[in-house]
Design a protein around this motif. Structure first.
Motif, PDB file in Angstrom:
ATOM      1  N   GLU A  37       0.828  -1.212   0.000  1.00  0.00           N
ATOM      2  CA  GLU A  37       0.000   0.000   0.000  1.00  0.00           C
ATOM      3  C   GLU A  37       0.863   1.264   0.000  1.00  0.00           C
ATOM      4  O   GLU A  37       0.536   2.249  -0.639  1.00  0.00           O
ATOM      5  CB  GLU A  37      -0.890   0.032   1.245  1.00  0.00           C
ATOM      6  N   GLN A  38       1.966   1.198   0.747  1.00  0.00           N
ATOM      7  CA  GLN A  38       2.859   2.356   0.830  1.00  0.00           C
ATOM      8  C   GLN A  38       3.776   2.456  -0.384  1.00  0.00           C
ATOM      9  O   GLN A  38       4.682   3.287  -0.412  1.00  0.00           O
ATOM     10  CB  GLN A  38       3.719   2.262   2.097  1.00  0.00           C
ATOM     11  N   ALA A  39       3.564   1.570  -1.349  1.00  0.00           N
ATOM     12  CA  ALA A  39       4.346   1.572  -2.585  1.00  0.00           C
ATOM     13  C   ALA A  39       5.841   1.392  -2.329  1.00  0.00           C
ATOM     14  O   ALA A  39       6.688   1.939  -3.020  1.00  0.00           O
ATOM     15  CB  ALA A  39       4.091   2.856  -3.381  1.00  0.00           C
ATOM     16  N   VAL A  40       6.154   0.619  -1.294  1.00  0.00           N
ATOM     17  CA  VAL A  40       7.559   0.340  -0.999  1.00  0.00           C
ATOM     18  C   VAL A  40       7.996  -0.914  -1.739  1.00  0.00           C
ATOM     19  O   VAL A  40       9.141  -1.052  -2.153  1.00  0.00           O
ATOM     20  CB  VAL A  40       7.761   0.155   0.519  1.00  0.00           C
ATOM     21  N   ILE A  41       7.053  -1.828  -1.904  1.00  0.00           N
ATOM     22  CA  ILE A  41       7.327  -3.073  -2.631  1.00  0.00           C
ATOM     23  C   ILE A  41       6.175  -3.384  -3.559  1.00  0.00           C
ATOM     24  O   ILE A  41       5.104  -2.795  -3.472  1.00  0.00           O
ATOM     25  CB  ILE A  41       7.506  -4.271  -1.670  1.00  0.00           C
ATOM     26  N   LYS A  42       6.419  -4.356  -4.432  1.00  0.00           N
ATOM     27  CA  LYS A  42       5.390  -4.859  -5.326  1.00  0.00           C
ATOM     28  C   LYS A  42       5.487  -6.373  -5.240  1.00  0.00           C
ATOM     29  O   LYS A  42       6.589  -6.934  -5.300  1.00  0.00           O
ATOM     30  CB  LYS A  42       5.685  -4.371  -6.745  1.00  0.00           C
ATOM     31  N   LEU A  43       4.352  -7.016  -5.056  1.00  0.00           N
ATOM     32  CA  LEU A  43       4.362  -8.472  -4.952  1.00  0.00           C
ATOM     33  C   LEU A  43       4.095  -9.078  -6.315  1.00  0.00           C
ATOM     34  O   LEU A  43       3.166  -8.667  -7.011  1.00  0.00           O
ATOM     35  CB  LEU A  43       3.300  -8.932  -3.948  1.00  0.00           C
ATOM     36  N   VAL A  44       4.916 -10.066  -6.678  1.00  0.00           N
ATOM     37  CA  VAL A  44       4.745 -10.744  -7.955  1.00  0.00           C
ATOM     38  C   VAL A  44       4.579 -12.223  -7.657  1.00  0.00           C
ATOM     39  O   VAL A  44       5.527 -12.895  -7.270  1.00  0.00           O
ATOM     40  CB  VAL A  44       5.969 -10.542  -8.860  1.00  0.00           C
ATOM     41  N   GLY A  45       3.363 -12.723  -7.817  1.00  0.00           N
ATOM     42  CA  GLY A  45       3.117 -14.110  -7.440  1.00  0.00           C
ATOM     43  C   GLY A  45       3.318 -14.262  -5.943  1.00  0.00           C
ATOM     44  O   GLY A  45       3.241 -13.294  -5.188  1.00  0.00           O
ATOM     45  N   ASN A  46       3.568 -15.477  -5.497  1.00  0.00           N
ATOM     46  CA  ASN A  46       3.713 -15.699  -4.071  1.00  0.00           C
ATOM     47  C   ASN A  46       5.155 -15.599  -3.599  1.00  0.00           C
ATOM     48  O   ASN A  46       5.418 -15.368  -2.426  1.00  0.00           O
ATOM     49  CB  ASN A  46       3.175 -17.088  -3.693  1.00  0.00           C
ATOM     50  N   ASP A  47       6.090 -15.789  -4.508  1.00  0.00           N
ATOM     51  CA  ASP A  47       7.469 -15.917  -4.054  1.00  0.00           C
ATOM     52  C   ASP A  47       8.357 -14.742  -4.423  1.00  0.00           C
ATOM     53  O   ASP A  47       9.454 -14.610  -3.910  1.00  0.00           O
ATOM     54  CB  ASP A  47       8.077 -17.206  -4.630  1.00  0.00           C
ATOM     55  N   ASP A  48       7.882 -13.864  -5.295  1.00  0.00           N
ATOM     56  CA  ASP A  48       8.767 -12.805  -5.769  1.00  0.00           C
ATOM     57  C   ASP A  48       8.322 -11.432  -5.299  1.00  0.00           C
ATOM     58  O   ASP A  48       7.136 -11.144  -5.197  1.00  0.00           O
ATOM     59  CB  ASP A  48       8.823 -12.823  -7.301  1.00  0.00           C
ATOM     60  N   VAL A  49       9.304 -10.590  -5.023  1.00  0.00           N
ATOM     61  CA  VAL A  49       9.053  -9.239  -4.540  1.00  0.00           C
ATOM     62  C   VAL A  49       9.919  -8.269  -5.318  1.00  0.00           C
ATOM     63  O   VAL A  49      11.108  -8.528  -5.532  1.00  0.00           O
ATOM     64  CB  VAL A  49       9.387  -9.113  -3.040  1.00  0.00           C
ATOM     65  N   ILE A  50       9.331  -7.170  -5.747  1.00  0.00           N
ATOM     66  CA  ILE A  50      10.128  -6.118  -6.357  1.00  0.00           C
ATOM     67  C   ILE A  50      10.213  -4.982  -5.348  1.00  0.00           C
ATOM     68  O   ILE A  50       9.184  -4.483  -4.882  1.00  0.00           O
ATOM     69  CB  ILE A  50       9.496  -5.602  -7.663  1.00  0.00           C
ATOM     70  N   ILE A  51      11.423  -4.626  -4.999  1.00  0.00           N
ATOM     71  CA  ILE A  51      11.596  -3.536  -4.036  1.00  0.00           C
ATOM     72  C   ILE A  51      11.573  -2.225  -4.800  1.00  0.00           C
ATOM     73  O   ILE A  51      12.451  -1.949  -5.620  1.00  0.00           O
ATOM     74  CB  ILE A  51      12.912  -3.693  -3.259  1.00  0.00           C
ATOM     75  N   LEU A  52      10.541  -1.417  -4.556  1.00  0.00           N
ATOM     76  CA  LEU A  52      10.368  -0.168  -5.293  1.00  0.00           C
ATOM     77  C   LEU A  52      11.154   0.960  -4.642  1.00  0.00           C
ATOM     78  O   LEU A  52      11.651   1.851  -5.313  1.00  0.00           O
ATOM     79  CB  LEU A  52       8.880   0.203  -5.345  1.00  0.00           C
ATOM     80  N   ASP A  53      11.233   0.929  -3.325  1.00  0.00           N
ATOM     81  CA  ASP A  53      11.891   2.025  -2.608  1.00  0.00           C
ATOM     82  C   ASP A  53      12.835   1.469  -1.543  1.00  0.00           C
ATOM     83  O   ASP A  53      12.463   1.290  -0.387  1.00  0.00           O
ATOM     84  CB  ASP A  53      10.819   2.918  -1.967  1.00  0.00           C
ATOM     85  N   HIS A  54      14.054   1.231  -1.986  1.00  0.00           N
ATOM     86  CA  HIS A  54      15.050   0.635  -1.100  1.00  0.00           C
ATOM     87  C   HIS A  54      15.285   1.469   0.156  1.00  0.00           C
ATOM     88  O   HIS A  54      15.347   0.947   1.267  1.00  0.00           O
ATOM     89  CB  HIS A  54      16.384   0.463  -1.840  1.00  0.00           C
ATOM     90  N   ALA A  55      15.401   2.767  -0.041  1.00  0.00           N
ATOM     91  CA  ALA A  55      15.713   3.651   1.079  1.00  0.00           C
ATOM     92  C   ALA A  55      14.631   3.566   2.146  1.00  0.00           C
ATOM     93  O   ALA A  55      14.916   3.410   3.345  1.00  0.00           O
ATOM     94  CB  ALA A  55      15.863   5.089   0.591  1.00  0.00           C
TER      95      ALA A  55
END
Lengths: 250, 250
Positions: free
Chosen positions: B224-242
DNA sequence: CGGGAACTTGATCTCGGTCAATATTGGTGG
DNA sequence: CCACCAATATTGACCGAGATCAAGTTCCCG
């Protein structure tokens, strides 16, 4: 209090490992080697000592700070110390308790101490320059082995602490804590009857990941169940060891 | 998935330390020494290998059990493993995650493994007889030093994990976890984009001392905070590392 | 596709945190 | 030795984060 524990430690005939620093001369008796257990002979003791001097901290004193440029590490002769970390917002987690025979301030990160070190009682420890120690250890396989052994012990304790922090309820944590320090103090000859915690409720709370109030209530519950008896603020009499171990999932 | 991580690891030019087991012959190529970094020469590699054979576990397989009579310890070549403990009532705490280059099953207590070991992905590791290894290490100071270094690293990680378990809120723990495994996988060349957790929610929960539901909600909040994005059950895209590091108090 | 496992979401409950008011304690000085 | 006081511990009332229980929903693998 610290005087008591020191006296108790003094009676120890064996603290541990291949480099028992209680065998090293202390400030009050330089040149005299107690050499209680002798995996290191006198010559090697002298050599170790040449770069590791004894030092004393008052109760509550800071021994080293996280982030501070790395200095010596320490091996405790008398007293109890806490290793901890503080977050920016003040939250604080005690990561380990260290007793006579344990090393302290060994871990470093980018040339700085990884955690904070504080004396819970008066502490006397030998300071070692880690570079020189490493060189020395490289030539003394049994010393290197003792170092690995000590680290293994610390790692095992850390693993158990993670179980406590991650899974146990507040009363279980406190019960576990009591069994743990009872065993620790006994093993390192800091033990007395009744058991002296040597930590106030705040420090216990920071070790167990709880608040002071919760720790206090947990003590209350254990007392109601007649598992322990509280004597003053610092002393505990364990009435039912089996039940305490049971509650603490030890 | 495990195939992917294996391929990634295979590209590694250097895993770590004085005894990089990726330099040892594997099941598929006995007799050939990759010897990617060469703190150990061929003769010594051969000597180490003579008592440490390669072994493979399927995803989910048990590598060793707590209390089981002590056997060899392992050094991971490919894959990810978890070290954990289970209480009588089923509560479970993952005590460490181990990646290529890490040792596993090293700790023992009264001749038995201290914790449980499980392969999270397919795992390939070299098994070492600890008695023979100790003898060997006693004659090779740099190997002993590497062992101490490895233990130090594990101990530091355990200390940080204690802070996470003792002080952080659920969302903070999950954020910390993501930063941690991102860094770990990157460091050990298991990294891919997007970040593969290689653990299901249950395993993550057991590592963070939370429940599946809470972990799921924490992921939700970070999304919700747009810090990450979930892709399927096992993968995560980190949108905001800081921001993720900030939330995770890293 | 289809089905079972894994994940998410919602409703409710509980433990422990927070805030606030006593009560003890142990150290100090008279 | 006792009275006092600041520090520490206990107790109580209330609140909220996370656990628990219970549906849904999505994913993934055959």
């Amino acid at each position: 209090m610290s005087k008591g524990s020191k006296a108790a430690s003094g009676r120890a005939t064996r603290i541990c490992g291949a480099w028992d620093v209680s065998a090293l001369p202390c400030a009050r008796c330089v040149g005299r080697h107690l050499n209680l257990c002798k995996p290191l002979d006198d010559k090697r003791l002298a050599q170790l000592l040449s770069f590791g001097g004894p030092r004393v901290w008052a109760k509550g004193a800071t021994m080293f700070r996280a982030g501070e440029p790395i200095g010596p590490f320490f091996k405790i002769r008398f007293g109890i110390a806490a290793v901890f970390r503080i977050l920016d917002d003040g939250r604080r987690q005690v990561v380990a308790l260290r007793a006579p025979g344990d090393c302290l301030g060994y871990l470093e990160q980018d040339g700085a101490y990884s955690f904070e070190g504080q004396a819970l009682t008066e502490v006397e420890a030998c300071a070692f320059d880690r570079r020189q120690f490493d060189i020395f250890a490289a030539q003394k396989p049994d010393l290197a082995a003792a170092t690995a052994e000590e680290l293994s012990r610390a790692l095992k304790r850390a693993g158990q602490a993670m179980v406590v922090l991650g899974q146990l309820k507040s009363t279980e944590r406190v019960a576990h804590f009591l069994v743990e320090i009872d065993a620790l103090y006994r093993e390192r000859h800091v033990a007395r009857t009744p058991l002296s915690l040597l930590m106030n409720r705040n420090q216990i709370a920071d070790y167990l990941g709880l608040t002071v109030e919760t720790v206090s209530r947990a003590f209350g519950k254990l007392r109601e169940q007649a598992v322990i008896k509280l004597v003053g603020n610092d002393d505990v009499i364990i009435l039912d060891h089996a039940k305490l171990r049971d509650i603490g999932k030890v």
